[in-house]
Design a protein around this motif. Structure first.
Motif, PDB file in Angstrom:
ATOM      1  N   ASP A  95      -0.137 -29.283 -23.613  1.00 35.38           N
ATOM      2  CA  ASP A  95       0.776 -28.244 -23.128  1.00 35.38           C
ATOM      3  C   ASP A  95       2.218 -28.756 -23.042  1.00 35.38           C
ATOM      4  O   ASP A  95       2.941 -28.444 -22.083  1.00 35.38           O
ATOM      5  CB  ASP A  95       0.346 -27.717 -21.749  1.00 35.38           C
ATOM      6  CG  ASP A  95      -0.989 -26.977 -21.798  1.00 35.38           C
ATOM      7  OD1 ASP A  95      -1.440 -26.648 -22.925  1.00 35.38           O
ATOM      8  OD2 ASP A  95      -1.585 -26.751 -20.741  1.00 35.38           O
ATOM      9  N   TRP A 101       3.946 -22.507 -31.628  1.00 34.23           N
ATOM     10  CA  TRP A 101       3.630 -23.081 -30.326  1.00 34.23           C
ATOM     11  C   TRP A 101       4.738 -22.882 -29.273  1.00 34.23           C
ATOM     12  O   TRP A 101       4.433 -22.497 -28.130  1.00 34.23           O
ATOM     13  CB  TRP A 101       3.295 -24.559 -30.474  1.00 34.23           C
ATOM     14  CG  TRP A 101       3.170 -25.287 -29.171  1.00 34.23           C
ATOM     15  CD1 TRP A 101       3.941 -26.296 -28.705  1.00 34.23           C
ATOM     16  CD2 TRP A 101       2.198 -25.034 -28.149  1.00 34.23           C
ATOM     17  NE1 TRP A 101       3.538 -26.712 -27.471  1.00 34.23           N
ATOM     18  CE2 TRP A 101       2.456 -25.941 -27.092  1.00 34.23           C
ATOM     19  CE3 TRP A 101       1.144 -24.136 -28.005  1.00 34.23           C
ATOM     20  CZ2 TRP A 101       1.709 -25.981 -25.932  1.00 34.23           C
ATOM     21  CZ3 TRP A 101       0.392 -24.170 -26.846  1.00 34.23           C
ATOM     22  CH2 TRP A 101       0.677 -25.078 -25.814  1.00 34.23           C
ATOM     23  N   LEU A 109       4.021 -21.368 -25.612  1.00 33.87           N
ATOM     24  CA  LEU A 109       4.164 -22.239 -24.448  1.00 33.87           C
ATOM     25  C   LEU A 109       5.088 -21.629 -23.403  1.00 33.87           C
ATOM     26  O   LEU A 109       4.819 -21.711 -22.197  1.00 33.87           O
ATOM     27  CB  LEU A 109       4.682 -23.609 -24.882  1.00 33.87           C
ATOM     28  CG  LEU A 109       4.910 -24.637 -23.770  1.00 33.87           C
ATOM     29  CD1 LEU A 109       3.590 -24.968 -23.067  1.00 33.87           C
ATOM     30  CD2 LEU A 109       5.556 -25.899 -24.331  1.00 33.87           C
ATOM     31  N   VAL A 126      -1.307 -19.085 -24.728  1.00 38.41           N
ATOM     32  CA  VAL A 126      -1.264 -20.545 -24.887  1.00 38.41           C
ATOM     33  C   VAL A 126      -2.607 -21.057 -25.407  1.00 38.41           C
ATOM     34  O   VAL A 126      -2.671 -21.824 -26.369  1.00 38.41           O
ATOM     35  CB  VAL A 126      -0.905 -21.230 -23.552  1.00 38.41           C
ATOM     36  CG1 VAL A 126      -1.132 -22.736 -23.643  1.00 38.41           C
ATOM     37  CG2 VAL A 126       0.533 -20.935 -23.170  1.00 38.41           C
TER      38      VAL A 126
END
Length: 199
Positions: free
Chosen positions: A98, A152, A156, A164
């Motif tokens: 993450d 991404w 995010l 996510v």
């Protein structure tokens, strides 16, 4: 009457001698022509044999030339894939944790993807079709992984945990697909070139 017969007899003998001489000359001429014709036919067959041999040699040399360029193109595709894979691994690592991907990492990944696309496209020049198809498949799989990775940052920073997770799963799936495409390409190249590619 005797004089006439004697004259005719002499004429017949002279004519016979002349005709015999002519026949000899003609016979020699015909024999010479036959010899010349035979020589010409033999020479023509020799020329044809030389042309056939030269064509076979040229064909063999062309095949060797093609194989060498095909091998070089494969080497370039392998090097490009390895670079793309190398740049992709840290990006996937950050996605799984993450974390943001840096601009430098995105740039390096994008440049590696472009290089891979160019390298795999070159194989279209050398074939065969099964190798070209596997190279296209590898390029397509790399593109999917590249696009998924680029998505991404939006996922995010969306604040949506579902997005996510979905993006992480998509990247992981694309990575699996790209790895499978690589192994298929490596196997096809090994079958075609007789050389096992290492990753």
């Amino acid at each position: 009457m005797e004089f006439v017969f004697a004259q005719n007899d002499g004429m017949d003998q002279g004519l016979a001698a002349a005709l015999a001489g002519i026949a000899g000359v003609v016979g020699a001429g015909i024999g010479g022509l036959a010899t010349a014709y035979g020589a010409r036919v033999g020479a023509q067959k020799t020329i044809e044999a030389v042309h056939t041999q030269a064509a076979h040699q040229a064909s063999a040399e062309h095949e060797q030339w093609t194989r060498e360029h095909r091998r070089q193109a494969c080497d370039q595709a392998v090097a490009a894939w390895m670079q793309f894979y190398t740049e992709s691994v840290p990006c996937q690592g950050r996605i799984s944790r993450d974390q943001d991907i840096s601009e430098e990492q995105f740039t390096a990944l994008h440049e590696a993807f472009i290089a891979l696309t160019i390298a795999t496209a070159k194989l279209q020049l050398w074939g065969p079709d099964n190798l070209v198809s596997s190279a296209r498949n590898l390029s397509s799989a790399a593109e999917q992984l590249h696009v998924a990775t680029l998505s991404w940052p939006r996922a995010l920073h969306s604040g949506d945990t579902a997005e996510v997770s979905a993006t992480q799963e998509q990247v992981a799936a694309c990575n699996t697909n790209a790895s499978a495409a690589w192994h298929f390409f490596a196997s096809t190249a090994h079958t075609t070139l007789g050389v096992r590619l290492q990753h």
